[in-house]
Design a protein around this motif. Structure first.
Motif, mmCIF file in Angstrom:
data_model
loop_
_atom_site.group_PDB
_atom_site.id
_atom_site.type_symbol
_atom_site.label_atom_id
_atom_site.label_comp_id
_atom_site.label_asym_id
_atom_site.label_seq_id
_atom_site.Cartn_x
_atom_site.Cartn_y
_atom_site.Cartn_z
ATOM 1 N N SER A 9 -1.915 -35.862 6.553
ATOM 2 C CA SER A 9 -2.232 -36.117 5.391
ATOM 3 C C SER A 9 -1.900 -37.558 4.868
ATOM 4 C CB SER A 9 -1.272 -35.334 4.392
ATOM 5 O OG SER A 9 -1.353 -33.666 4.698
ATOM 6 N N LEU A 10 -0.983 -38.071 5.562
ATOM 7 C CA LEU A 10 -0.333 -39.408 5.309
ATOM 8 C C LEU A 10 -1.536 -40.398 5.708
ATOM 9 C CD1 LEU A 10 1.624 -41.301 4.263
ATOM 10 C CD2 LEU A 10 2.717 -41.189 6.603
ATOM 11 N N GLY A 11 -2.138 -40.087 6.891
ATOM 12 C CA GLY A 11 -3.383 -40.768 7.731
ATOM 13 C C GLY A 11 -4.251 -40.783 6.567
ATOM 14 N N LEU B 211 -3.754 -44.960 10.234
ATOM 15 C CA LEU B 211 -4.410 -43.878 10.656
ATOM 16 C C LEU B 211 -4.245 -43.189 11.859
ATOM 17 C CD1 LEU B 211 -6.158 -45.190 8.586
ATOM 18 C CD2 LEU B 211 -8.286 -44.409 9.501
ATOM 19 N N PHE B 212 -3.564 -43.975 12.839
ATOM 20 C CA PHE B 212 -3.100 -43.507 14.119
ATOM 21 C C PHE B 212 -1.901 -42.709 13.970
ATOM 22 C CE2 PHE B 212 -5.484 -47.369 15.347
ATOM 23 C CZ PHE B 212 -6.535 -46.867 15.945
ATOM 24 N N LEU B 213 -1.378 -42.278 12.800
ATOM 25 C CA LEU B 213 -0.386 -41.562 12.608
ATOM 26 C C LEU B 213 -0.576 -40.105 13.027
ATOM 27 C CD1 LEU B 213 0.941 -42.647 9.396
ATOM 28 C CD2 LEU B 213 2.133 -42.968 11.692
ATOM 29 N N MET B 214 -1.833 -39.706 13.077
ATOM 30 C CA MET B 214 -2.291 -38.474 13.368
ATOM 31 C C MET B 214 -1.870 -37.989 14.957
ATOM 32 S SD MET B 214 -6.097 -37.793 12.297
ATOM 33 C CE MET B 214 -6.157 -36.373 12.863
ATOM 34 N N PHE B 215 -1.580 -39.019 15.768
ATOM 35 C CA PHE B 215 -0.900 -38.816 17.092
ATOM 36 C C PHE B 215 0.670 -38.349 17.008
ATOM 37 C CE2 PHE B 215 -4.767 -41.586 18.016
ATOM 38 C CZ PHE B 215 -5.081 -40.805 19.247
ATOM 39 N N GLU B 216 1.068 -38.562 15.827
ATOM 40 C CA GLU B 216 2.455 -37.952 15.509
ATOM 41 C C GLU B 216 2.558 -36.751 14.864
ATOM 42 O OE1 GLU B 216 5.034 -39.597 16.503
ATOM 43 O OE2 GLU B 216 3.961 -40.995 17.517
ATOM 44 N N SER B 217 1.224 -36.247 14.752
ATOM 45 C CA SER B 217 1.435 -34.531 14.190
ATOM 46 C C SER B 217 1.735 -33.575 15.112
ATOM 47 C CB SER B 217 -0.323 -34.240 14.034
ATOM 48 O OG SER B 217 -1.019 -34.242 15.400
#
Length: 276
Positions: free
Chosen positions: A82-84, A133-139
């Motif tokens: 969601s943040l991404g 957008l690369f925060l998805m890798f911290e999901s």
């Protein structure tokens, strides 16, 4: 012809910014709309695990995207996803504004220093906003079970990297060149016209006057101000100093016409009357 080439070159420089920004926005849109931003693969002899810990059998690879549903997200979303998404919307908005400004400065209005710097700042800001957008890798699917499954870059991630790279190139390119005046206003430097009416040649003249009975009387002619020269010239003094005019060595004085003193004009008129 030379001015036309310079104007075309300046227009190409401005259009290059517009093309770079448009390509960067396109890549940004593709990265966010792609359903394969993150690629998730299970480890050896393991199954994929969802965010709630459920195993998915007979699936060798799964993907997660910013705007797409994924089988790995049980609730349909994730805090990091969601943040991404928020950063994607912001970067897309700023990127579109930057591209519109770049096209305006290359087609409609010639860029100024302020507008050119503003465009470069907006481009660099878009690149910074796209990094989260690369925060998805911290999901959760990538962090809760790292030993059972691994997350790697998907096609969407490569689109995002390409977009950030284009924004950086555009920003650097904008800093290396001056704002191009494609309307031709910067191609020709105008200079104020200088009109030279008189030229001063310093000299010392000895005038022997016998009209008043004064013989062998010497008088030195000195250089005076233009105002004093006019006043003495009106009085009929032959030794009236000529006004001093300073001129630059690069000025063109080929078309300069000599100025005739009032007394000389009268003498020429009287001589022309006698001839007639």
């Amino acid at each position: 012809m030379n001015c036309t080439k310079k104007g075309l070159s300046a227009r190409v420089k401005a259009l290059s910014m517009a093309c770079l920004s448009s390509a960067a926005v396109t890549m940004c849109f593709l990265s966010g709309s792609s359903c394969s931003f993150v690629e998730v693969r299970p480890g050896e002899e393991n199954y994929l695990v969802t965010s709630l810990g459920d195993e998915i059998e007979n699936v060798d690879v799964a993907f997660m995207g910013l705007k797409c549903d994924s089988i790995l997200l049980d609730n349909g979303t994730d805090d990091m996803v969601s943040l991404g998404q928020h950063f994607f919307h912001m970067s897309l908005g700023v990127g579109v504004a930057t591209a519109v400004l770049a096209w305006i400065l290359s087609v409609c209005l010639p860029p100024t220093k302020c507008s050119w710097i503003t465009m470069a700042i907006m481009g660099s800001a878009t690149a910074v906003i796209q990094i989260p957008l690369f925060l998805m890798f911290e999901s959760i699917p990538c962090t809760v079970h790292p030993s059972r499954q691994t997350c790697s870059l998907g096609p969407g991630s490569y689109f995002n990297i390409a977009s950030i790279t284009l924004w950086i190139v555009m920003t650097i390119w904008a800093q290396l060149i001056l704002p191009p005046k494609w309307d031709g206003s910067s191609q020709e430097k105008t200079r104020d016209q200088i009109t030279i009416r008189e030229i001063v040649i310093p000299f010392s003249e000895t005038d022997t006057s016998t009209a008043n009975g004064d013989s062998n009387k010497e008088r030195d002619v000195e250089q005076g101000s233009p105002k004093e020269a006019k006043q003495i010239a009106k009085s009929g003094d032959k030794n009236a100093p000529i006004s001093l005019v300073a001129y630059d060595e690069f000025d063109d004085i080929s078309e300069m016409t000599p100025s005739v003193a009032p007394r000389e004009r009268k003498e020429k008129k009287s001589q022309s009357g006698v001839k007639q």
